[in-house]
Design an enzyme around this catalytic site. Structure first.
Site, PDB file in Angstrom:
ATOM      1  N   ALA A 196      -9.693   3.090  11.127  1.00  9.55           N
ATOM      2  CA  ALA A 196     -10.208   1.893  10.474  1.00  9.55           C
ATOM      3  C   ALA A 196     -10.121   1.868   8.873  1.00  9.55           C
ATOM      4  O   ALA A 196     -10.518   1.207   8.046  1.00  9.55           O
ATOM      5  CB  ALA A 196     -11.457   1.458  10.632  1.00  9.55           C
ATOM      6  N   LYS A 232       0.882  -0.999   0.051  1.00 13.89           N
ATOM      7  CA  LYS A 232       0.094  -0.024   0.043  1.00 13.89           C
ATOM      8  C   LYS A 232       0.954   1.385  -0.198  1.00 13.89           C
ATOM      9  O   LYS A 232       2.161   1.146   0.290  1.00 13.89           O
ATOM     10  CB  LYS A 232      -0.934  -0.091   1.113  1.00 13.89           C
TER      11      LYS A 232
END
Length: 313
Positions: A228, A196
């Site tokens: 989150a 990522k």
């Protein structure tokens, strides 16, 4: 006079304090914690600590600065009351994500926190799953960085059913690989890694999955769930690559902003966090496993001058 074990805590996580004391089989040391009318913290110790070994339980979670100031005041009071040793138990170490200069003119706040704790009078620090392990080097006093993976291992064995051939442990980024590898070895299952990039703070984009997840139960392991968004971006990518079931384990459930709603609406089937950070209520999808036995065992081992690292072998 023989040195006794004393355990006390601030207001950040009173339930965890009770659980640790129950495990160690001592009563919490009597303290009075209040505020003056202008918001200043007033702290008094209700019994003698002179010549005793004291463990102070306090997570520096939200409200971070209030909880941290409470901790510093407690340490100072104990030092002035002639405690023999003051071990600070910070299940969650606030400011740990500010551990380096990511760009010009950034502070290194994790180092500042280390300096303040030491100057206040701490003689030892215990914490759980530091965001960056190098923070241990910011201290000139002993630091025990406990690992939560044995707690998750027991919880998953108890509450989940696994087929080893169809289970994969997932590191949500390269920084979590070491943590994920330990649990993968413990379960005897393969590991995958999410690639990522982070364009800005609290924003992450999951790009690739390195490893096989198609048709598998994917268990994501990380140290923190904050907004989150990073976790859910990873879960969406795993689902896209054919993961059948997604479980998430994270040591520290911060759950800031709309995190709980984001998790509830996500493809994640279940989330496990520890009680390093106190929450009054959480959705059904989130289970809390207690870190108290691990911290209690570490406290007793330190008190008896025994190895702490043996807990993770």
């Amino acid at each position: 006079m023989k040195s006794e074990l004393k355990i006390l805590g601030g207001s950040s996580n009173e339930e965890l304090l009770e659980r640790i004391c129950a495990y160690v089989n001592v009563s919490p040391t009597s303290v009075e914690l209040s505020r003056f009318s202008d918001g200043e913290i007033n702290f008094r110790i209700g019994e003698t600590v002179r010549g005793h070994d004291v463990f102070v339980i306090q997570s520096t979670s939200t409200p971070v600065n209030d909880n941290f100031m409470e901790l510093l005041i407690m340490i100072d009071a104990l030092k002035r009351a002639s405690a023999n040793s003051i071990a600070v138990v910070m299940p969650y170490y606030g400011y740990a994500r500010q551990d380096r200069k990511a760009k010009g003119r950034d502070p290194i706040t994790a180092k500042l926190v280390a300096n303040l704790l030491t100057v206040a009078g701490a003689t030892r620090v215990l914490t759980v799953d530091l965001h960056a392990e190098q923070i241990q080097g910011f201290f000139d006093i002993p630091v025990d960085n406990l690992q939560a993976f044995p707690v998750f291992f027991k919880a998953l064995k108890k509450y989940e059913t696994f087929d080893k051939e169809k289970t994969v442990i997932v590191a949500p980024d390269v920084g979590a690989v070491k943590r994920a590898r330990k649990i993968a070895e413990k379960f005897g299952v393969p590991m995958a890694i999410l690639d990522k990039r982070r364009p800005k703070d609290n924003v992450a984009e999951a790009l690739h999955v390195i490893g096989e997840v198609d048709g598998m139960t994917a268990i994501m392991f990380d140290d923190i769930i904050d907004t989150a968004r990073t976790l859910v971006a990873g879960a969406n990518l795993l689902k896209k690559h054919g993961a059948k079931k997604i479980i998430s384990c994270a040591t520290h459930g911060i759950f800031s902003g709309e995190a709980l709603k984001i998790l509830d609406d996500s493809p994640i089937d279940h989330v496990y966090v520890t009680d390093t950070i106190y929450h009054e209520s959480l959705p059904e999808k989130i289970s809390v496993v207690s870190i108290a036995p691990l911290l209690g065992e570490a406290i007793m081992r330190i008190r008896k001058n025994l190895s702490v690292s043996i807990l993770f072998r």
